[in-house]
Design a protein around this motif. Sequence first.
Motif, PDB file in Angstrom:
ATOM      1  N   GLN A  84      -4.112  -0.021  -1.238  1.00 11.64           N
ATOM      2  CA  GLN A  84      -3.208  -1.127  -0.902  1.00 11.64           C
ATOM      3  C   GLN A  84      -2.935  -2.008  -2.122  1.00 11.64           C
ATOM      4  OE1 GLN A  84      -2.290   0.379   2.215  1.00 11.64           O
ATOM      5  NE2 GLN A  84      -1.722  -1.746   2.443  1.00 11.64           N
ATOM      6  N   SER A 105      -0.155  -5.520   1.952  1.00 14.55           N
ATOM      7  CA  SER A 105      -0.523  -4.986   3.260  1.00 14.55           C
ATOM      8  C   SER A 105       0.684  -4.238   3.794  1.00 14.55           C
ATOM      9  CB  SER A 105      -0.935  -6.111   4.206  1.00 14.55           C
ATOM     10  OG  SER A 105       0.123  -7.030   4.355  1.00 14.55           O
ATOM     11  N   GLY A 106       0.457  -3.353   4.711  1.00 11.63           N
ATOM     12  CA  GLY A 106       1.550  -2.559   5.261  1.00 11.63           C
ATOM     13  C   GLY A 106       1.773  -1.297   4.452  1.00 11.63           C
ATOM     14  N   PRO A 107       2.823  -0.566   4.804  1.00  8.78           N
ATOM     15  CA  PRO A 107       3.095   0.713   4.136  1.00  8.78           C
ATOM     16  C   PRO A 107       3.568   0.529   2.693  1.00  8.78           C
ATOM     17  CG  PRO A 107       4.435   0.458   6.133  1.00  8.78           C
ATOM     18  CD  PRO A 107       3.727  -0.824   5.904  1.00  8.78           C
ATOM     19  N   ALA A 108       3.152   1.432   1.815  1.00 12.81           N
ATOM     20  CA  ALA A 108       3.580   1.408   0.417  1.00 12.81           C
ATOM     21  C   ALA A 108       5.100   1.531   0.321  1.00 12.81           C
ATOM     22  CB  ALA A 108       2.905   2.536  -0.357  1.00 12.81           C
ATOM     23  N   GLU A 109       5.703   2.289   1.235  1.00 11.74           N
ATOM     24  CA  GLU A 109       7.160   2.472   1.208  1.00 11.74           C
ATOM     25  C   GLU A 109       7.888   1.133   1.300  1.00 11.74           C
ATOM     26  OE1 GLU A 109       5.084   4.120   3.249  1.00 11.74           O
ATOM     27  OE2 GLU A 109       5.451   6.266   2.951  1.00 11.74           O
ATOM     28  N   THR A 110       7.374   0.222   2.110  1.00 11.71           N
ATOM     29  CA  THR A 110       8.002  -1.083   2.297  1.00 11.71           C
ATOM     30  C   THR A 110       7.923  -1.908   1.019  1.00 11.71           C
ATOM     31  OG1 THR A 110       7.437  -1.040   4.640  1.00 11.71           O
ATOM     32  CG2 THR A 110       7.989  -3.179   3.695  1.00 11.71           C
ATOM     33  N   VAL A 168       6.140   7.158  -3.541  1.00 15.05           N
ATOM     34  CA  VAL A 168       5.100   6.245  -3.055  1.00 15.05           C
ATOM     35  C   VAL A 168       3.812   6.311  -3.867  1.00 15.05           C
ATOM     36  CG1 VAL A 168       5.973   6.152  -0.699  1.00 15.05           C
ATOM     37  CG2 VAL A 168       4.261   7.858  -1.317  1.00 15.05           C
TER      38      VAL A 168
END
Length: 86
Positions: free
Chosen positions: A59, A11-16, A36
């Motif tokens: 995701q 979950s959250g941004p792929a960058e993270t 990414v």
Amino acid sequence: MSTCNFSIPFSGPAETVLAKAKAAVESQNGDFSGDVNSGSFQVSVFGNVIRGNYNVSAQTLNLLITDKPFLVPCSTIESFLKSKIS
């Protein structure tokens, strides 16, 4: 050398997630390159190289391990990465 393939939902941004994956690989003196969308990595573990590719779809982080020591099961690699990026 053998291969394995697995997917890790996130979950959250792929960058993270990719920043965490990169940090995990680089903490073992490995190389991680890509963006990414897709990329590759390699790391040496006990003198043996683990190489793979990744791509991000929605995701999900999809990983293909292209080279790994025979005695290191895919489940060990998957568990290590999941623990580092979750």
